[in-house]
Scaffold this motif. Structure first.
Motif, PDB file in Angstrom:
ATOM      1  N   LYS A 112      37.267   4.526   7.461  1.00 41.86           N
ATOM      2  CA  LYS A 112      35.728   4.774   7.474  1.00 41.86           C
ATOM      3  C   LYS A 112      35.266   5.498   6.342  1.00 41.86           C
ATOM      4  O   LYS A 112      34.250   5.371   5.698  1.00 41.86           O
ATOM      5  N   ALA A 113      36.156   6.473   5.993  1.00 49.22           N
ATOM      6  CA  ALA A 113      35.867   7.641   4.825  1.00 49.22           C
ATOM      7  C   ALA A 113      35.804   6.743   3.669  1.00 49.22           C
ATOM      8  O   ALA A 113      34.987   6.867   2.651  1.00 49.22           O
ATOM      9  N   ARG A 114      36.876   5.719   3.447  1.00 44.11           N
ATOM     10  CA  ARG A 114      36.873   5.135   2.221  1.00 44.11           C
ATOM     11  C   ARG A 114      35.845   4.017   2.004  1.00 44.11           C
ATOM     12  O   ARG A 114      34.989   3.890   0.781  1.00 44.11           O
ATOM     13  N   ARG A 115      35.341   3.573   3.164  1.00 44.23           N
ATOM     14  CA  ARG A 115      34.119   2.685   3.143  1.00 44.23           C
ATOM     15  C   ARG A 115      32.801   3.283   3.010  1.00 44.23           C
ATOM     16  O   ARG A 115      31.741   2.960   2.368  1.00 44.23           O
ATOM     17  N   GLU A 116      32.522   4.417   3.533  1.00 43.12           N
ATOM     18  CA  GLU A 116      31.377   5.082   3.871  1.00 43.12           C
ATOM     19  C   GLU A 116      30.958   6.263   3.047  1.00 43.12           C
ATOM     20  O   GLU A 116      29.782   6.949   3.081  1.00 43.12           O
ATOM     21  N   MET A 117      32.205   6.837   2.513  1.00 38.48           N
ATOM     22  CA  MET A 117      32.213   7.902   1.815  1.00 38.48           C
ATOM     23  C   MET A 117      32.058   7.816   0.291  1.00 38.48           C
ATOM     24  O   MET A 117      32.853   6.999  -0.053  1.00 38.48           O
ATOM     25  N   PRO A 118      31.638   8.686  -0.532  1.00 38.98           N
ATOM     26  CA  PRO A 118      31.922   8.336  -1.940  1.00 38.98           C
ATOM     27  C   PRO A 118      33.042   8.807  -2.521  1.00 38.98           C
ATOM     28  O   PRO A 118      33.741   9.636  -1.682  1.00 38.98           O
ATOM     29  N   ASP A 119      33.596   8.283  -3.467  1.00 39.66           N
ATOM     30  CA  ASP A 119      34.914   8.419  -4.123  1.00 39.66           C
ATOM     31  C   ASP A 119      34.736   9.741  -5.030  1.00 39.66           C
ATOM     32  O   ASP A 119      34.897   9.767  -6.199  1.00 39.66           O
ATOM     33  N   GLY A 120      34.433  10.765  -4.287  1.00 37.66           N
ATOM     34  CA  GLY A 120      34.079  11.978  -5.116  1.00 37.66           C
ATOM     35  C   GLY A 120      34.002  13.354  -4.079  1.00 37.66           C
ATOM     36  O   GLY A 120      34.565  13.143  -3.088  1.00 37.66           O
ATOM     37  N   HIS A 121      33.263  14.172  -4.432  1.00 45.90           N
ATOM     38  CA  HIS A 121      33.488  15.386  -3.520  1.00 45.90           C
ATOM     39  C   HIS A 121      31.965  15.833  -2.865  1.00 45.90           C
ATOM     40  O   HIS A 121      32.265  16.852  -2.182  1.00 45.90           O
ATOM     41  N   VAL A 122      30.894  15.007  -3.173  1.00 44.47           N
ATOM     42  CA  VAL A 122      29.912  15.368  -2.693  1.00 44.47           C
ATOM     43  C   VAL A 122      29.262  14.117  -1.874  1.00 44.47           C
ATOM     44  O   VAL A 122      29.424  12.935  -2.256  1.00 44.47           O
ATOM     45  N   TYR A 123      29.027  14.444  -0.475  1.00 42.48           N
ATOM     46  CA  TYR A 123      28.509  13.344   0.341  1.00 42.48           C
ATOM     47  C   TYR A 123      27.143  13.240   0.326  1.00 42.48           C
ATOM     48  O   TYR A 123      26.352  14.337   0.673  1.00 42.48           O
ATOM     49  N   VAL A 124      26.568  12.165  -0.077  1.00 41.54           N
ATOM     50  CA  VAL A 124      25.036  12.071  -0.113  1.00 41.54           C
ATOM     51  C   VAL A 124      24.489  11.608   0.957  1.00 41.54           C
ATOM     52  O   VAL A 124      24.710  10.646   1.713  1.00 41.54           O
ATOM     53  N   ASP A 125      23.520  12.348   1.659  1.00 41.42           N
ATOM     54  CA  ASP A 125      23.061  12.151   2.985  1.00 41.42           C
ATOM     55  C   ASP A 125      21.542  11.527   3.107  1.00 41.42           C
ATOM     56  O   ASP A 125      20.687  12.448   2.580  1.00 41.42           O
ATOM     57  N   GLY A 126      21.258  10.525   3.070  1.00 46.36           N
ATOM     58  CA  GLY A 126      19.985   9.965   3.149  1.00 46.36           C
ATOM     59  C   GLY A 126      19.420   9.415   1.750  1.00 46.36           C
ATOM     60  O   GLY A 126      20.020   9.663   0.913  1.00 46.36           O
ATOM     61  N   ILE A 127      18.071   9.217   1.915  1.00 41.75           N
ATOM     62  CA  ILE A 127      17.517   8.718   0.692  1.00 41.75           C
ATOM     63  C   ILE A 127      16.928   9.941  -0.017  1.00 41.75           C
ATOM     64  O   ILE A 127      16.711  11.161   0.271  1.00 41.75           O
ATOM     65  N   LEU A 128      16.691   9.833  -1.460  1.00 40.51           N
ATOM     66  CA  LEU A 128      16.145  10.482  -2.398  1.00 40.51           C
ATOM     67  C   LEU A 128      14.585  10.895  -1.812  1.00 40.51           C
ATOM     68  O   LEU A 128      14.062   9.783  -1.395  1.00 40.51           O
TER      69      LEU A 128
END
Ligand code: NAP
Length: 670
Positions: A112-128
């Protein structure tokens, strides 16, 4: 066997005050445990300064790959755990849920993390969130790991699963865990943590273990720590009320006991598949792990008219269960976790049977045994609305009550009387009825299962918490919400609203947004391998003139001759258009024609698009062009990664005609 604690990177036994842990079947001591002498404050400091700092040097995907490797490693050594598990009274089938079920949660959360979370350090939650007219000031929610420790206090019934289902999400978040299993069965958790350490997969400080009491650990928690507790409501209430926890608003997730219900639908008469599924499920819930599952069915609701048939069918089904030493292959229901637990169940049973008669099972059977055995016990309650104990007393063993009800409203009221439960299930083929039950009762439940003849064959059942679905429930169930994929990870992260310019926000999130810095590149981005593509790399295409002939050709070849593309008068009568308009799908195809670099290269495939919006209609004579920008990147396998491109299609007046995110797979090497 003297169990050891794993504190500050070292194995160490307690110095005194050992507690005997006994085999549930033979009553013999299998291990001794103590945590006396541990420096709990130092353990927390070690978790924060060494474990957390180490974990945060990695990104979500790095940690997800480590978790996957750890899961594979534990799976290879699972037989060592099975060998130990019989002492807990569990059969091999019971321990499959604990051991392999626990390891599977690591695989699942890693995926789930590899599919739904970024390949980085910051999780972007929702839209701009645009916050200004000119687009120079905006907001974005992000989430970063808390900088404390995840204290995992677990119940005795799942020594492996209980530890791993919490460890996985905390590890993905980047927060080190201090695991404190219930003392009973902690020899299994100790063996598993030894394997985790021996695997040498985890960064230093990622895990510590307390086998025994927690001493003054909870007096030193701060706002950066998370306590995730599983156990009884009384222990949870006592722990969460500690002054230090209240003062620091320390996150406290509680998964408590729960009087889970299930409902046989008014349509599910004896002889229907739903009736059979209902009986099978109760029999399974009452016997698996000897009923010591937080999700076990304690209150089974049956229409009055089917009550006699339900008692008879359940009696027949339970008679097939063979109770005994879990080491024997013929046994399909083992012992309770210990004599203490058995005594506790009998004490609760005394309260329950004072209210409702036992109709299945003999409490006296096994009274003289050395093993903590208990036969499945079922009570019958024909007027549950006027009873109280059946809705409030949890006998944590093979105990359940069949309760009669008259109509849907009464079933909903009875489900709600549990005061908040982990799970409820509904056995009915009437989708209006199941909808009514869900609408009326889901606010009181963390999970609701609908079982019928269509899904029954493949259903994972009432009692299986799944790593991709939330596990928890309101009220009496503790108010917690574990697992649920990324939702479980979020318990260990802080969500923060970041406000600033596009460039400042893009630099933090690692995702390009309109208005952020771009790199105009000479080589076509489709000719560059994954690692050579940078966020903000941008291609501006030449323009293309739109003609009516193109629109008609597309309409006739695809069959999409919708009037707005074909009939000028009809199009003009439409409030959105001034004339015949180009197809949106044609616009996408033109865009691809403008930005692709056609020869074989690192771009392997177009895998989809997100957030497509058609904003300005495109007419005959317009000139369209495309701006293609690398928006984000995500490693997918060892060989390729996913690149999300911001695609903006504009006309000759620089009005945006369409915007979307194009997804492509790009190779790591040519
Ligand atoms: P428990 O007695 O409440 O103990 C739970 C955990 O709390 C154990 O690790 C225990 O350690 C620890 N603990 C007890 N007192 C403590 C204290 N003063 N400070 C710190 N830790 C303390 O529950 P249990 O008997 O192990 O488990 C059975 C209960 O758990 C049942 O009611 C069941 O419904 C519930 N449960 C709920 C879920 C869920 O997901 N909702 C799952 C499984 C079980 P020691 O063993 O060392 O005392």
């Amino acid at each position: 066997m003297l169990l050891e604690n794993y504190a500050e990177g070292h194995w160490q036994p307690g110095s005194s005050g050992y507690r005997d842990l006994r085999d549930s079947v033979t009553g013999k001591t299998v291990a001794k445990t103590s945590s006396v002498g541990l420096n709990f404050e130092a353990m927390l400091a070690y978790a924060r300064t060494i474990g957390g700092a180490n974990l945060r040097t990695y990104g979500f995907h790095d940690r997800a790959y480590m978790l996957k490797a750890l899961a594979s490693y534990l799976m290879e050594r699972k037989e060592e755990l099975y060998a130990l598990s019989y002492s807990t009274g569990a059969t091999r089938a019971d321990s499959w849920i604990d051991i392999e079920g626990g390891i599977m949660t690591l695989f699942a959360v890693s995926g789930k993390a590899r599919r739904e979370m970024p390949d980085g350090h910051v999780y972007v939650d929702g839209i701009l969130e645009p916050l200004s007219r000119g687009g120079t000031f905006m907001g974005q929610h992000i989430a970063l790991p808390l900088q404390g420790a995840a204290i995992h206090i677990n119940a005795y019934n799942f020594p492996i699963w209980g530890a791993l289902e919490k460890f996985g999400p905390a590890f993905i978040a980047g927060v080190p865990a201090i695991i404190k299993p219930a003392s009973d069965g902690s020899y299994l958790t100790e063996a598993m943590v030894r394997m985790m350490v021996e695997s040498e997969i985890l960064p230093e400080g990622a895990v510590q273990l307390i086998c025994g009491a927690t001493g003054d650990l909870l007096d030193h928690v701060t706002c950066q720590d998370v306590i995730s507790f599983t156990g009884s409501a009384s222990t949870a209430g006592m722990l969460r009320a500690r002054p230090n926890i209240i003062e620091n608003s320390t996150r406290f997730i509680a998964e408590q006991d729960s009087l889970n219900g299930c409902v046989l639908g008014l349509d599910a008469a004896p002889g229907t598949p739903e009736f059979d599924l209902f009986i099978k499920e109760i029999a399974s819930e009452i016997s698996v792990k000897a009923g010591q599952k937080c999700t076990s069915i304690r209150r089974a609701l049956v229409p009055h008219k089917f009550m006699d048939a339900a008692v008879k069918a359940l009696r027949q089904r339970l008679a097939q269960i063979s109770i005994g030493n879990p080491r024997d292959k013929a046994t399909n229901m083992g012992a309770l976790a210990g004599m203490g637990q058995r005594a506790d169940v009998l004490m609760k049973l005394d309260i329950l049977r004072a209210e409702n008669p036992i109709v299945i099972g003999n409490v006296e059977r096994f009274a003289d045994s050395d093993g903590a055995y208990l036969e499945p016990i079922v009570m019958r309650c024909d007027n549950p609305l006027s009873k109280t104990d059946v809705h409030s007393v949890e006998a944590f063993g093979p105990v359940s009550t069949l309760m009669g009800y008259a109509d849907t409203d009464e079933a909903i009221t009875l489900l709600q009387k549990g005061g908040g439960s982990l799970v409820a299930s509904v056995f009915s083929y009437d989708t209006d009825l199941t909808c009514d039950l869900i609408m009326g009762a889901s606010a009181f439940h963390g999970r609701m299962l609908i079982s019928d003849r269509d899904s029954g064959g493949e259903s994972t059942g009432h009692g299986s918490p799944l790593p991709n679905l939330v596990h928890g429930g309101p009220g009496r169930a503790g108010g917690g919400e574990e697992m649920g994929g990324v939702r479980g990870v979020m318990h260990y992260m802080q969500r923060t609203a970041i406000q600033g310019s596009p460039a400042a926000i893009a630099n933090i999130t690692g995702e390009w947004i309109p208005g952020a810095k771009v790199r105009k590149v000479k080589t076509h981005p489709f000719r560059r391998v994954y690692k050579d593509l940078h966020i903000g790399d941008q291609l501006q295409t030449k323009s293309r003139k739109v003609t009516l002939a193109d629109i008609e050709l597309f309409a006739n070849s695809t069959g999409d001759t919708f009037y707005a593309h074909m009939d000028a008068d009809a199009a003009k009568a439409n409030p959105f258009f001034e004339d015949r308009v180009a197809h949106g799908y044609l616009l996408l195809s033109w865009a691809a024609g403008l930005f692709v670099s056609p020869a074989p290269g690192p771009v392997l495939a177009n895998t989809g698009l997100n957030n497509l919006a058609f904003m300005t209609p495109v007419y005959d004579g317009d000139e369209i062009k495309v701006q293609l920008t690398v928006r984000r990147k995500k490693r997918r396998t060892e060989d390729y990664g996913e690149v999300g491109w911001d695609v903006e299609i504009t006309n000759q007046k620089d009005e945006i005609c369409a915007r979307y995110e194009l997804l492509t797979m790009v190779a790591f090497t040519e």
